[in-house]
Design an enzyme around this catalytic site. Sequence first.
Site, short mmCIF file in Angstrom:
data_model
loop_
_atom_site.label_atom_id
_atom_site.label_comp_id
_atom_site.label_asym_id
_atom_site.label_seq_id
_atom_site.Cartn_x
_atom_site.Cartn_y
_atom_site.Cartn_z
N GLY A 87 0.12 5.83 5.75
CA GLY A 87 1.27 5.03 5.34
C GLY A 87 1.42 3.78 6.20
NE ARG A 90 -1.36 -2.41 12.50
CZ ARG A 90 -2.26 -3.17 13.09
NH1 ARG A 90 -1.89 -3.99 14.03
NH2 ARG A 90 -3.52 -3.10 12.74
CE LYS A 110 -2.77 -5.14 9.72
NZ LYS A 110 -4.06 -5.20 9.01
CG ASP A 122 2.66 -0.95 19.41
OD1 ASP A 122 2.09 -0.98 18.29
OD2 ASP A 122 2.32 -1.69 20.35
N GLY A 123 3.76 0.07 16.12
CA GLY A 123 4.17 -0.71 14.95
C GLY A 123 3.95 -2.20 15.10
NE ARG A 173 -2.08 -7.11 4.05
CZ ARG A 173 -2.60 -6.04 4.64
NH1 ARG A 173 -3.61 -6.18 5.48
NH2 ARG A 173 -2.14 -4.84 4.43
CG ASP A 249 -6.69 4.03 5.19
OD1 ASP A 249 -7.77 4.63 5.29
OD2 ASP A 249 -6.20 3.37 6.13
CG ASN A 250 -8.45 0.02 5.60
OD1 ASN A 250 -7.23 -0.05 5.51
ND2 ASN A 250 -9.08 0.23 6.73
CG ASP A 259 -6.06 -3.27 6.54
OD1 ASP A 259 -5.14 -4.09 6.45
OD2 ASP A 259 -5.86 -2.07 6.81
P1 AMP Z 1 -5.80 0.44 9.79
O1 AMP Z 1 -6.88 0.98 10.65
O2 AMP Z 1 -5.20 -0.85 10.31
O3 AMP Z 1 -6.16 0.36 8.37
O4 AMP Z 1 -4.59 1.48 9.93
C1 AMP Z 1 -4.72 2.84 9.68
C2 AMP Z 1 -3.38 3.53 9.85
O5 AMP Z 1 -2.90 3.41 11.18
C3 AMP Z 1 -2.27 2.96 8.97
O6 AMP Z 1 -1.46 4.03 8.57
C4 AMP Z 1 -1.53 2.03 9.90
O7 AMP Z 1 -0.20 1.82 9.51
C5 AMP Z 1 -1.62 2.80 11.22
N1 AMP Z 1 -1.52 1.90 12.37
C6 AMP Z 1 -2.44 1.05 12.82
N2 AMP Z 1 -2.00 0.39 13.92
C7 AMP Z 1 -0.75 0.84 14.18
C8 AMP Z 1 0.24 0.55 15.17
N3 AMP Z 1 0.02 -0.35 16.13
N4 AMP Z 1 1.40 1.22 15.10
C9 AMP Z 1 1.63 2.13 14.15
N5 AMP Z 1 0.75 2.45 13.19
C10 AMP Z 1 -0.44 1.81 13.19
MG MG Z 2 -5.46 -0.24 6.71
#
Ligand code: AMP
Ligand code: MG
Length: 506
Positions: A87, A90, A110, A122-123, A173, A249-250, A259
């Site tokens: 989900g 961030r 984002k 940390d979002g 985005r 998810d990407n 992404d």
């Molecule tokens: P990503 O690798 O960017 O496609 O992210 C994979 C998952 O990790 C997604 O659910 C993102 O929302 C979560 N995520 C990535 N970076 C963070 C972050 N800094 N804080 C919280 N969730 C994150």
């Molecule tokens: Mg992603």
Amino acid sequence: MPAFRFDNTYARDLPGFYTSWQPARVPAPQLLFFNDGLAADLGLDAAALQGEAAAALFAGNTVPEGAEPLAQAYAGHQFGGFSPRLGDGRALLLGEVVDTQGRRRDIAMKGSGRTPFSRGGDGKAAVGPMLREVLIGEGMHALGIPTTRALAVAGTGEHVMRELPLPGAVLTRVAASHLRVGTFQFFLAEGDTDKLRRLLDYAIARHDPALAGTPGQEMAFLRAVARRQATLIAQWLNVGFIHGVMNTDNMTISGETIDYGPCAFMEAYDPATVFSSIDHGGRYAYGNQPGIARWNLARLAETLLPLVADGDDEAAAKQAVAAATAVIDEFPVWVAQALLHGQRAKLGLLAPAATLTAADDEEDARLVAAWLAQLQAQAVDFTLAWRLLAGAAEGDSEPLRDQFRDREALDAWLLAWQARLARDTAAGGPAATERAAAMRRVSPRIIARNHRVEAALAAATEGDMAPFDALLAAVRQPYSDAPALTAYAQPAPAAETLVYQTFCGT
Ligand code: AMP
Ligand code: MG
């Protein structure tokens, strides 16, 4: 007038698929990047997007009128392992606008702070990775490759803790939608067939409206998604792009690239190329991308099967599996066709498609394979080689030959290629000058080269935006021969390329 004219179908039509949420407040918003051209395409009110108001808006401190910010639920296979609850950890969908061409577009943030999906994170996001999204996305767009795009990046005036403290930023985005394979997987994992059905209806209405309500729409939808992904992956391959983290998810339903984390463009041609520091097994290597896309599409297919046949009707279930399997098995053929179509243009083969035979397909595929084998054996820069081949089409093959150590092998290939060009001309293809010009319209001179991207992001992290601005201007003109852009057309010194690694953009 509000800056955005929002019309939020996701918020309205899919309650239970998200959590309403607000972006975090940040101490000192500062606009680092704004995409004027994209803003105009979106029909945004430029007057409402000036100065401090724009900085506050794109940093998340003011939520624009009409926005209904929400964190979307999705699951995903990450490097093959399933996470039922990823989900928007961030990110937030602010809402949707219909652009000047009538296309519905998501506007999302984002790096806008923690949400109920953040788990340990940390979002937040750092300036460097968010500006990377700008550079690669704008470059891909200029190359004609479907992609999400950056509307704005705002610095937050706070630091985010990574290996080192880094300046924070929020990216805004724009996407055809943020529906992913993983969105479907979330509701399959929940065992919620009703929600899967509603999600499918929504996705079809948004991306494949012609299929709405038709018999067999589930498998037709799978086919449509697979078709878009086949074209997309072929386009990636033909510019040497490596996504780096093709988790489910990407992977979008829309067929847009999404992404830009550990992605990079290959320099010396080698299908085994991997840049991502966390991709130890080479799962997402350049040459594996079609196979991974197929695997991801099989995961999408699994989510649709319960909608075609419920568990009780064994014959219907078997039939559904057979239909899904047929699509998944055809996918590599679609990639190969799209790839060859692009490669033909890059080879300068331009005679009308109607003149091509199955024997031509085989011959041309062999011709490309022989060319790529030489690039690989001689570690030649992929982008440069294709670009210089255009010169060879109009009699200037020396710059190309200079890239090769074993020129005899290259010369033998050039002879075979020229014979094929002669046949192309006989079948209605163009004369040399026109052919070379057409080749230069499909084989870029300028891509977002890794060493340039890193230098621009490092400078931006220190507060100097000049290298970023210059690189952005360059990657927006990928086919330009302007002498001022020559520096951006050069590969990095080999020693640098060999040790180059990318990191997930967290
Ligand atoms: P990503 O690798 O960017 O496609 O992210 C994979 C998952 O990790 C997604 O659910 C993102 O929302 C979560 N995520 C990535 N970076 C963070 C972050 N800094 N804080 C919280 N969730 C994150
Ligand atoms: Mg992603």
